[in-house]
Design a protein around this motif. Structure first.
Motif, short mmCIF file in Angstrom:
data_model
loop_
_atom_site.label_atom_id
_atom_site.label_comp_id
_atom_site.label_asym_id
_atom_site.label_seq_id
_atom_site.Cartn_x
_atom_site.Cartn_y
_atom_site.Cartn_z
N THR A 299 -61.78 78.86 80.43
CA THR A 299 -62.30 77.97 79.39
C THR A 299 -63.03 76.78 80.01
OG1 THR A 299 -60.24 78.52 78.28
CG2 THR A 299 -61.63 76.87 77.22
N ALA A 300 -62.45 76.23 81.04
CA ALA A 300 -63.06 75.07 81.70
C ALA A 300 -64.38 75.46 82.36
CB ALA A 300 -62.10 74.48 82.73
N ALA A 301 -64.41 76.62 83.00
CA ALA A 301 -65.65 77.07 83.64
C ALA A 301 -66.72 77.37 82.59
CB ALA A 301 -65.38 78.31 84.51
N GLN A 302 -66.29 77.90 81.45
CA GLN A 302 -67.25 78.14 80.36
C GLN A 302 -67.86 76.83 79.87
OE1 GLN A 302 -65.34 80.49 77.29
NE2 GLN A 302 -64.77 82.04 78.81
N ALA A 303 -67.05 75.79 79.78
CA ALA A 303 -67.55 74.48 79.36
C ALA A 303 -68.59 73.96 80.34
CB ALA A 303 -66.39 73.50 79.23
N TRP A 304 -68.31 74.14 81.61
CA TRP A 304 -69.27 73.73 82.65
C TRP A 304 -70.54 74.56 82.53
CZ3 TRP A 304 -71.06 76.91 86.71
CH2 TRP A 304 -71.81 76.27 87.69
N PHE A 305 -70.35 75.88 82.37
CA PHE A 305 -71.47 76.82 82.34
C PHE A 305 -72.41 76.55 81.16
CE2 PHE A 305 -73.17 81.10 81.19
CZ PHE A 305 -73.91 81.31 82.34
N ALA A 306 -71.82 76.13 80.03
CA ALA A 306 -72.61 75.90 78.81
C ALA A 306 -73.69 74.84 79.01
CB ALA A 306 -71.68 75.52 77.66
N GLU B 213 -67.06 65.47 91.29
CA GLU B 213 -68.48 65.78 91.20
C GLU B 213 -68.90 66.35 89.84
OE1 GLU B 213 -68.88 67.12 95.89
OE2 GLU B 213 -69.41 68.51 94.29
N LEU B 214 -67.93 66.62 88.96
CA LEU B 214 -68.27 67.26 87.68
C LEU B 214 -68.15 66.28 86.52
CD1 LEU B 214 -66.48 70.74 87.88
CD2 LEU B 214 -68.77 70.12 88.62
N SER B 215 -69.09 66.36 85.57
CA SER B 215 -68.94 65.55 84.37
C SER B 215 -68.52 66.47 83.23
CB SER B 215 -70.24 64.80 84.04
OG SER B 215 -71.31 65.70 83.99
N LEU B 216 -67.22 66.51 83.00
CA LEU B 216 -66.62 67.33 81.94
C LEU B 216 -65.52 66.50 81.31
CD1 LEU B 216 -66.14 70.81 83.70
CD2 LEU B 216 -67.63 70.35 81.73
N GLU B 217 -64.98 66.99 80.22
CA GLU B 217 -63.84 66.29 79.62
C GLU B 217 -62.68 66.23 80.62
OE1 GLU B 217 -62.87 68.08 75.74
OE2 GLU B 217 -64.96 68.77 75.82
N PRO B 218 -61.91 65.15 80.57
CA PRO B 218 -60.85 64.96 81.57
C PRO B 218 -59.89 66.14 81.67
CG PRO B 218 -61.10 62.98 80.24
CD PRO B 218 -62.01 64.01 79.64
N GLU B 219 -59.54 66.78 80.54
CA GLU B 219 -58.57 67.88 80.65
C GLU B 219 -59.17 69.11 81.33
OE1 GLU B 219 -59.60 66.54 77.79
OE2 GLU B 219 -59.64 67.98 76.12
N ARG B 220 -60.50 69.27 81.21
CA ARG B 220 -61.17 70.36 81.94
C ARG B 220 -61.14 70.07 83.45
NH1 ARG B 220 -61.21 73.39 77.53
NH2 ARG B 220 -62.87 72.97 76.04
N ILE B 221 -61.48 68.83 83.78
CA ILE B 221 -61.48 68.40 85.18
C ILE B 221 -60.09 68.65 85.78
CG2 ILE B 221 -61.63 66.37 86.73
CD1 ILE B 221 -64.33 67.00 85.65
N GLU B 222 -59.09 68.26 85.00
CA GLU B 222 -57.71 68.39 85.47
C GLU B 222 -57.33 69.86 85.69
OE1 GLU B 222 -54.81 67.57 87.24
OE2 GLU B 222 -56.09 65.86 86.70
N GLY C 192 -61.98 78.25 91.63
CA GLY C 192 -61.77 77.73 92.99
C GLY C 192 -62.90 76.79 93.38
N ARG C 193 -64.13 77.27 93.17
CA ARG C 193 -65.31 76.48 93.52
C ARG C 193 -65.42 75.23 92.63
NH1 ARG C 193 -68.58 74.26 96.85
NH2 ARG C 193 -70.64 73.88 96.05
N LEU C 194 -65.30 75.43 91.32
CA LEU C 194 -65.41 74.29 90.40
C LEU C 194 -64.24 73.34 90.59
CD1 LEU C 194 -66.66 76.02 87.12
CD2 LEU C 194 -67.99 74.68 88.79
N GLY C 195 -63.09 73.89 90.94
CA GLY C 195 -61.91 73.05 91.18
C GLY C 195 -62.12 72.09 92.34
N LEU C 196 -62.74 72.60 93.39
CA LEU C 196 -63.05 71.72 94.53
C LEU C 196 -63.99 70.60 94.10
CD1 LEU C 196 -63.26 70.93 97.54
CD2 LEU C 196 -64.97 72.74 97.81
#
Lengths: 329, 329
Positions: free
Chosen positions: B247-254, B179-188, B169-173
């Motif tokens: 999975t997306a949050a883990q990528a951010w967390f890493a 505001e996030l630099s992640l791979e496009p499919e994670r962002i999506e 929820g938080r990362l999705g906002l």
């Protein structure tokens, strides 16, 4: 975006709204839901109306009257269906002008009307908005099983009645905006009606016992009678000459140069929150007696005919209205 | 002020909302109320949440997802109480960007979720606003008599569980705001969760059968667990190290330099719409089995202790959170 504001949502709920809550069904507002036991032999009647600043109330309107109007427009819907209100859910989107004193006034207004109309708060939501304030209320009432009155059900030969006065909603808005030149006490009376209409909760049982179809007058009497005609598949007549006017509206009307157009304005203005209904002629006597015993004006304003739609009469002649009502959507 | 707009309210109701209505209880949206028969042996559970543009959704969010989010955040409240949803009332204050195509998309979104979650529209209100759009929904569900789960009821020795993932929820906002630099499919994936969360309607019966206390995760896991602790008069622990991440949050967390602070952000971010609940340890096996059979992740995240409030553990040590949750009020 979400904003950290401990003095906002939690304080509003704890200090202002909890004292209004139903002690059991509202769960002290300490849960996300209300839980209602079934009431065998009764149907639950639900309605949901919204008020938006600048649309349904004025930005300078006092917040206690805004809250009471919000509750009352919903109680009006329940009354027109013959339901007895018992509770409500409330969602507030507070604008920037809604600081603590305004929220306190809002809750105080609700507290007054809770006593007056025997309803309690069951739950809801409170948020902030950067735009105009908006408030949504879900009103709940009970009606004996299968006894809720609908818009359908008007029969050819029925009479058309309306409670109270018509036109104070429209004139009240103009009075509140400073557009009318009348004596100050008239202005005050009209603006007060606009800010805080009187739902006919006390007449709900009579409507339930005698009406064949019923609606509350929110869109404008002409539009609301048209709703009954459409839903019932019949025609309705409305006699403009007998439109029941308040003392203040009569004072305004006395100065008009075009009486027909003036009556049209009142019959289409909306925000009256009276009950318009149809009933068999054999009930007229009982209805008049019951209304009188409750100090409520009741006017026979037309009849149900074969055909479709609403026919408006002025000096016994059918006329065309320039428009039938306001919409908010 | 009221505005004459025939293509607005009436068309919206007739063409877009009527097809969504409950055929009987919603009265075809041709009345001002919904009428519900009593259901003996069941309690009615009601909830009411509001979404405001710029607060709970972004001005550029597609209207079909706004509608679905609105419905889903309310379904989430019902699910956390163990209730099966069946219907809802809806109030829309359309902003200027809400023309016909946007309203149509809004209704289409509701139509999809009505099928997915077996709910029907019962009634409501539609108005216009000069400010940001706001939408209020009252969700209704049934629960067998006296079986609704509350926030109170957690017992010392119970375990604390949470469904699904926390933090999207938080990362999705943040993803939706760019505001996030992640791979496009994670962002999506993250933005999609923010725009259209998945309420755990499929787990409501399990919660009802096994939970001693329950809440949906809307304010933030830490804040919502605190609600349970307060209402139940017990202490709760929450182990940050086992926070279930997507999975997306883990990528951010890493990529984080401060893992503890990052987990705190996710545990306090809100908008997850998972169910957090307590249950007796003897139910753990059954809960795991039921969650697995429904392809739902279930994480044991803490326990119920003597004492008060929430104790957050990181690397087995109690820590202080900078804040516990967002408020909207």
């Amino acid at each position: 975006m979400p904003a950290l504001d401990v003095a906002g949502e939690f304080e509003t709920i704890d200090r202002l709204l909890k004292p209004l809550a139903h002690p059991e069904w509202g769960r002290g507002l300490a849960d996300d839901v209300a839980v209602l036991p079934s009431r065998p032999g009764y149907d639950l009647v639900l309605t949901k109306d919204m008020l938006v600043e600048g649309v349904h109330f004025l930005p300078e309107d006092p917040m206690d009257t805004v809250a009471r109007k919000l509750l009352r427009v919903n109680l009006s819907d329940l009354a027109a269906k013959g339901a007895e209100p018992f509770g409500y859910l409330l969602a507030c989107a507070w604008s920037e002008r809604c600081g603590w004193p305004e929220r306190k006034a809002f809750a105080a207004g609700l507290a007054q009307d809770q006593v007056q109309f025997s309803v309690l708060l069951l739950g809801g939501d409170t948020v902030k908005t950067s735009g105009p304030a908006s408030f949504s209320l879900t009103g709940l009432g009970w009606v004996p099983k299968d006894r809720a009155i609908s818009r359908a059900g008007a029969q050819v030969g029925d009479l058309v009645f309306v409670t109270g006065q018509i036109g104070d909603g429209r004139l009240g808005l103009r009075a509140a905006r400073g557009e009318l030149s009348l004596e100050p006490e008239r202005i005050e009376a009209l603006a007060a009606h606009y800010r805080m209409p009187m739902p006919r909760v006390d007449f709900a049982d009579v409507v339930r016992d005698f009406a064949s179809a019923s609606v509350d007058v929110s869109d404008g009497l002409a539009a609301d009678l048209t709703h009954i005609a459409t839903a019932s598949g019949v025609g309705l007549t409305m006699n403009l000459n007998v439109l029941p006017l308040s003392t203040a509206a009569q004072a305004w009307f006395a100065d008009r140069v075009d009486p027909q157009l003036s009556l049209e304005e009142l019959a289409t203005g909306g925000d009256d929150y009276e009950i318009a209904f149809t009933a068999h002629p054999r009930h007229e006597e009982a209805l008049r007696h019951l209304a009188e015993s409750r100090f409520l004006r009741l006017t026979r304003i037309g009849e149900v005919t074969a055909g479709t739609g609403l026919t408006v009469l002025y000096d016994d002649q059918p006329i065309q209205l320039a428009r039938t009502g306001w919409t908010h959507g």
